[in-house]
Design an enzyme around this catalytic site. Structure first.
Site, PDB file in Angstrom:
ATOM      1  N   ARG A 124      -2.219 -15.329  11.165  1.00  0.00           N
ATOM      2  CA  ARG A 124      -1.220 -14.552  11.938  1.00  0.00           C
ATOM      3  C   ARG A 124       0.137 -14.472  11.247  1.00  0.00           C
ATOM      4  NH1 ARG A 124      -3.699 -17.433  16.080  1.00  0.00           N
ATOM      5  NH2 ARG A 124      -5.137 -16.152  17.259  1.00  0.00           N
ATOM      6  N   LYS A 146       6.939  -2.436   5.526  1.00  0.00           N
ATOM      7  CA  LYS A 146       5.675  -1.750   5.807  1.00  0.00           C
ATOM      8  C   LYS A 146       4.611  -2.262   4.842  1.00  0.00           C
ATOM      9  CE  LYS A 146       6.871   2.840   7.544  1.00  0.00           C
ATOM     10  NZ  LYS A 146       6.656   4.259   7.248  1.00  0.00           N
ATOM     11  N   GLU A 188      11.557   8.943  -5.821  1.00  0.00           N
ATOM     12  CA  GLU A 188      12.067   8.267  -4.616  1.00  0.00           C
ATOM     13  C   GLU A 188      13.583   8.085  -4.703  1.00  0.00           C
ATOM     14  OE1 GLU A 188      10.455   7.646  -1.877  1.00  0.00           O
ATOM     15  OE2 GLU A 188       8.376   7.881  -2.527  1.00  0.00           O
ATOM     16  N   LYS A 230      17.999   2.163   1.821  1.00  0.00           N
ATOM     17  CA  LYS A 230      16.801   1.888   2.619  1.00  0.00           C
ATOM     18  C   LYS A 230      17.082   0.758   3.619  1.00  0.00           C
ATOM     19  CE  LYS A 230      11.912   1.401   2.875  1.00  0.00           C
ATOM     20  NZ  LYS A 230      10.608   1.523   2.257  1.00  0.00           N
ATOM     21  N   GLU A 240      10.329   2.368  12.789  1.00  0.00           N
ATOM     22  CA  GLU A 240      10.187   3.824  12.680  1.00  0.00           C
ATOM     23  C   GLU A 240       9.978   4.493  14.034  1.00  0.00           C
ATOM     24  OE1 GLU A 240       8.009   5.144   9.205  1.00  0.00           O
ATOM     25  OE2 GLU A 240       7.679   7.090  10.150  1.00  0.00           O
ATOM     26  N   ARG A 244      14.330   6.052  11.075  1.00  0.00           N
ATOM     27  CA  ARG A 244      13.659   5.643   9.834  1.00  0.00           C
ATOM     28  C   ARG A 244      12.820   6.788   9.266  1.00  0.00           C
ATOM     29  NH1 ARG A 244      10.674  -0.126   8.278  1.00  0.00           N
ATOM     30  NH2 ARG A 244       9.890   0.589   6.279  1.00  0.00           N
ATOM     31  N   ASN A 248      11.071   9.746   5.232  1.00  0.00           N
ATOM     32  CA  ASN A 248       9.876  10.544   4.953  1.00  0.00           C
ATOM     33  C   ASN A 248      10.213  11.926   4.396  1.00  0.00           C
ATOM     34  OD1 ASN A 248       8.141   8.537   5.818  1.00  0.00           O
ATOM     35  ND2 ASN A 248       8.206   9.224   7.947  1.00  0.00           N
ATOM     36  N   HIS A 251       7.644  13.900   2.552  1.00  0.00           N
ATOM     37  CA  HIS A 251       6.379  13.187   2.685  1.00  0.00           C
ATOM     38  C   HIS A 251       5.312  13.955   3.473  1.00  0.00           C
ATOM     39  CE1 HIS A 251       8.544   9.991   0.843  1.00  0.00           C
ATOM     40  NE2 HIS A 251       7.605   9.102   1.035  1.00  0.00           N
ATOM     41  N   HIS A 255       2.295  13.644   1.300  1.00  0.00           N
ATOM     42  CA  HIS A 255       1.099  12.867   1.653  1.00  0.00           C
ATOM     43  C   HIS A 255      -0.132  13.743   1.652  1.00  0.00           C
ATOM     44  CE1 HIS A 255       3.044   9.141   3.748  1.00  0.00           C
ATOM     45  NE2 HIS A 255       2.995   9.040   2.433  1.00  0.00           N
ATOM     46  N   HIS A 268       2.169   8.985  -6.185  1.00  0.00           N
ATOM     47  CA  HIS A 268       2.932   9.161  -4.951  1.00  0.00           C
ATOM     48  C   HIS A 268       4.222   9.958  -5.219  1.00  0.00           C
ATOM     49  CE1 HIS A 268       4.386   8.003  -0.960  1.00  0.00           C
ATOM     50  NE2 HIS A 268       5.515   7.595  -1.518  1.00  0.00           N
TER      51      HIS A 268
HETATM   52  N1  LIG Z   1       5.061   0.004   1.909  1.00  0.00           N
HETATM   53  C1  LIG Z   1       5.829   1.044   1.707  1.00  0.00           C
HETATM   54  O1  LIG Z   1       6.852   1.228   2.365  1.00  0.00           O
HETATM   55  C2  LIG Z   1       5.445   2.014   0.628  1.00  0.00           C
HETATM   56  C3  LIG Z   1       6.350   3.018   0.236  1.00  0.00           C
HETATM   57  C4  LIG Z   1       5.988   3.866  -0.798  1.00  0.00           C
HETATM   58  C5  LIG Z   1       4.766   3.714  -1.433  1.00  0.00           C
HETATM   59  N2  LIG Z   1       3.913   2.739  -1.036  1.00  0.00           N
HETATM   60  C6  LIG Z   1       2.619   2.552  -1.704  1.00  0.00           C
HETATM   61  O2  LIG Z   1       2.840   2.138  -3.044  1.00  0.00           O
HETATM   62  C7  LIG Z   1       1.687   2.456  -3.817  1.00  0.00           C
HETATM   63  C8  LIG Z   1       2.097   2.995  -5.162  1.00  0.00           C
HETATM   64  O3  LIG Z   1       2.831   2.015  -5.833  1.00  0.00           O
HETATM   65  P1  LIG Z   1       3.168   2.133  -7.403  1.00  0.00           P
HETATM   66  O4  LIG Z   1       3.626   3.500  -7.696  1.00  0.00           O
HETATM   67  O5  LIG Z   1       4.036   0.999  -7.739  1.00  0.00           O
HETATM   68  O6  LIG Z   1       1.737   2.027  -8.092  1.00  0.00           O
HETATM   69  P2  LIG Z   1       0.837   0.781  -8.538  1.00  0.00           P
HETATM   70  O7  LIG Z   1       1.098  -0.401  -7.735  1.00  0.00           O
HETATM   71  O8  LIG Z   1      -0.553   1.281  -8.613  1.00  0.00           O
HETATM   72  O9  LIG Z   1       1.344   0.482 -10.003  1.00  0.00           O
HETATM   73  C9  LIG Z   1       1.167   1.456 -10.984  1.00  0.00           C
HETATM   74  C10 LIG Z   1       0.587   0.908 -12.268  1.00  0.00           C
HETATM   75  O10 LIG Z   1       1.621   0.298 -13.013  1.00  0.00           O
HETATM   76  C11 LIG Z   1       1.196  -0.948 -13.523  1.00  0.00           C
HETATM   77  N3  LIG Z   1       2.391  -1.773 -13.605  1.00  0.00           N
HETATM   78  C12 LIG Z   1       3.079  -2.320 -12.589  1.00  0.00           C
HETATM   79  N4  LIG Z   1       4.208  -2.878 -13.044  1.00  0.00           N
HETATM   80  C13 LIG Z   1       4.222  -2.714 -14.386  1.00  0.00           C
HETATM   81  C14 LIG Z   1       5.133  -3.059 -15.396  1.00  0.00           C
HETATM   82  N5  LIG Z   1       6.298  -3.640 -15.125  1.00  0.00           N
HETATM   83  N6  LIG Z   1       4.824  -2.739 -16.667  1.00  0.00           N
HETATM   84  C15 LIG Z   1       3.670  -2.096 -16.964  1.00  0.00           C
HETATM   85  N7  LIG Z   1       2.780  -1.705 -16.038  1.00  0.00           N
HETATM   86  C16 LIG Z   1       3.059  -2.016 -14.761  1.00  0.00           C
HETATM   87  C17 LIG Z   1       0.169  -1.420 -12.540  1.00  0.00           C
HETATM   88  O11 LIG Z   1      -0.735  -2.284 -13.163  1.00  0.00           O
HETATM   89  C18 LIG Z   1      -0.493  -0.129 -12.093  1.00  0.00           C
HETATM   90  O12 LIG Z   1      -1.546   0.188 -12.949  1.00  0.00           O
HETATM   91  C19 LIG Z   1       0.873   3.421  -2.981  1.00  0.00           C
HETATM   92  O13 LIG Z   1      -0.259   2.751  -2.493  1.00  0.00           O
HETATM   93  C20 LIG Z   1       1.794   3.790  -1.834  1.00  0.00           C
HETATM   94  O14 LIG Z   1       1.090   4.079  -0.642  1.00  0.00           O
HETATM   95  C21 LIG Z   1       4.235   1.888  -0.035  1.00  0.00           C
END
Ligand SMILES: NC(=O)c1ccc[n+]([C@@H]2O[C@H](COP(=O)([O-])OP(=O)(O)OC[C@H]3O[C@@H](n4cnc5c(N)ncnc54)[C@H](O)[C@@H]3O)[C@@H](O)[C@H]2O)c1
Length: 364
Positions: A124, A146, A188, A230, A240, A244, A248, A251, A255, A268
């Protein structure tokens, strides 16, 4: 520590700090210090990030007196699944983690969302530290609480609001980031400029070359400023229920593009870039925003190397928008702009209006 800025996120008993700077990884142990209740830590990461930064982080934690284990999950969006969450629970149990043990998410948004989801639900809820290593994760996904995994039916359909105890954003890690990931994260940052900070938007326009070279000073500014925006929004509306939603911006269509394109094809940030152009075009059409702001946005996104057009089939796109969480009672809720730095929430009941704006981003 070379330089560090601290951005507070004030959420009562769930308050925490985002520490931003260069060369922070080797200080993670000290930064965690007495903040955490337990001494047992599980680092969740992927093979590539582990190879680059795992040892630095685990050594730093060990020096500060933590007992450290590491679990790797495969890279890629597909890892954000219930199956991999279950794999993490098993690893937590194998390492005899209890309610005071700490999950450290070391990686991009995929790791942050998955490890965060596992931390939110295991026993939990156990303490979570986010160490984001992509620009997207540093300015967005690691902040605000999130966490989620995907279902075959769509992205982020199972999740929680679960605030971390600490976020450590070391901009030096961005030097190893593939350029496409860097560009995706910049979408972003441009979004924050569009919704809240004209100066930030202008900063990206002016210092884009330095930013793309991953110069630490520029990145520290971008990440700190983005996190502050943020944090402010999340402080006002953690779950949200209202404002908040301005986060988006871009988005609704973004999305849908991500899902419609099969969300392994478009990053993304790339999808959000097209989505922001559509949202700004809608804003121009409604007389809320000047054409020159749309031109500035498009020009900046193109200079960054982000897409501003889509070739996705219009019918498919509109159908996918229908599945989005932002659609209720057949009304689409969108975030529009009143000019760079200002947003407003709006509703679309006439799909024709949205279709017309999307049409301006057609590449075929
Ligand atoms: N929780 C939230 O509020 C929120 C907001 C926006 C996006 N997201 C989510 O985030 C995800 C996308 O995240 P992302 O764009 O970071 O992609 P990701 O986590 O897939 O990372 C992208 C790639 O970069 C590599 N990588 C990471 N750090 C590195 C570094 N310093 N040097 C070299 N390679 C590196 C990773 O191995 C991966 O292959 C999606 O699933 C999306 O839904 C969540």
């Amino acid at each position: 520590m070379d330089t560090a800025a601290r951005v507070p996120v004030a959420l009562g008993s769930r308050s925490y700090e985002i520490v931003v700077g260069s060369g922070l990884l080797k200080h993670v142990g000290d930064l965690c210090g007495d903040l955490l209740p337990g001494r047992r830590v599980m680092i969740v990461t992927n093979p590539a990030v582990n190879r680059l930064y795992g040892t630095t982080v685990s050594n730093s934690l060990r020096r500060a007196g933590f007992q450290v284990a590491t679990t790797e999950i495969p890279a890629g969006e597909r890892a954000k699944s219930l199956r991999h969450a279950a794999g993490l629970y098993r690893a937590f149990l194998d390492n005899r983690m209890d309610r005071r043990s700490v999950v450290v998410a070391l990686g991009g948004g995929v790791i942050g969302d998955l490890a965060g989801y596992a931390a939110a639900t295991f026993l939990r809820g156990v303490p979570l530290v986010q160490i984001p290593t992509t620009l997207l994760a540093q300015v967005d996904s690691s902040v605000g609480g999130k966490v989620a995994v995907n279902l075959p039916e769509g992205k982020n359909l199972v999740g929680a609001f679960y605030q971390p105890s600490l976020v450590v954003a070391d901009v030096r890690t961005l030097q190893s980031l593939p350029p496409r990931q860097m560009r995706g994260g910049l979408a972003e940052v441009v979004k924050y400029g569009m919704i809240a900070d004209r100066e930030l938007f202008t900063y990206v326009e002016t210092y884009l070359d330095a930013i793309l070279r991953a110069e630490e000073e520029s990145l520290t500014y971008l990440v700190t400023r983005s996190c502050a925006i943020k944090a402010q929004v999340v402080e006002e509306d953690e779950r949200e229920e209202g404002m908040r939603a301005i986060l988006n911006f871009g988005h609704t269509v973004g999305h849908a593009l991500e899902t419609g394109a099969g969300y392994r094809k478009l990053l993304h940030g790339e999808a959000i870039a097209v989505g922001m152009v559509v949202a700004t075009k809608l804003s121009v059409d409604r007389g809320l925003c000047e054409q020159r702001d749309l031109d500035r946005l498009r020009t900046l996104l193109i200079r960054i190397g982000l897409p501003v057009e889509t070739s996705l089939d219009m019918k498919r796109l509109m159908r996918t928008i229908g599945y989005d969480k932002k659609v209720r009672n057949r009304m689409i809720y969108v975030v529009l702009t009143k000019g760079i730095g200002h947003v407003t929430l709006a509703e679309i009941s006439d799909l024709g209006e949205l279709r017309a704006a999307v049409r301006t981003t057609r590449s075929t």
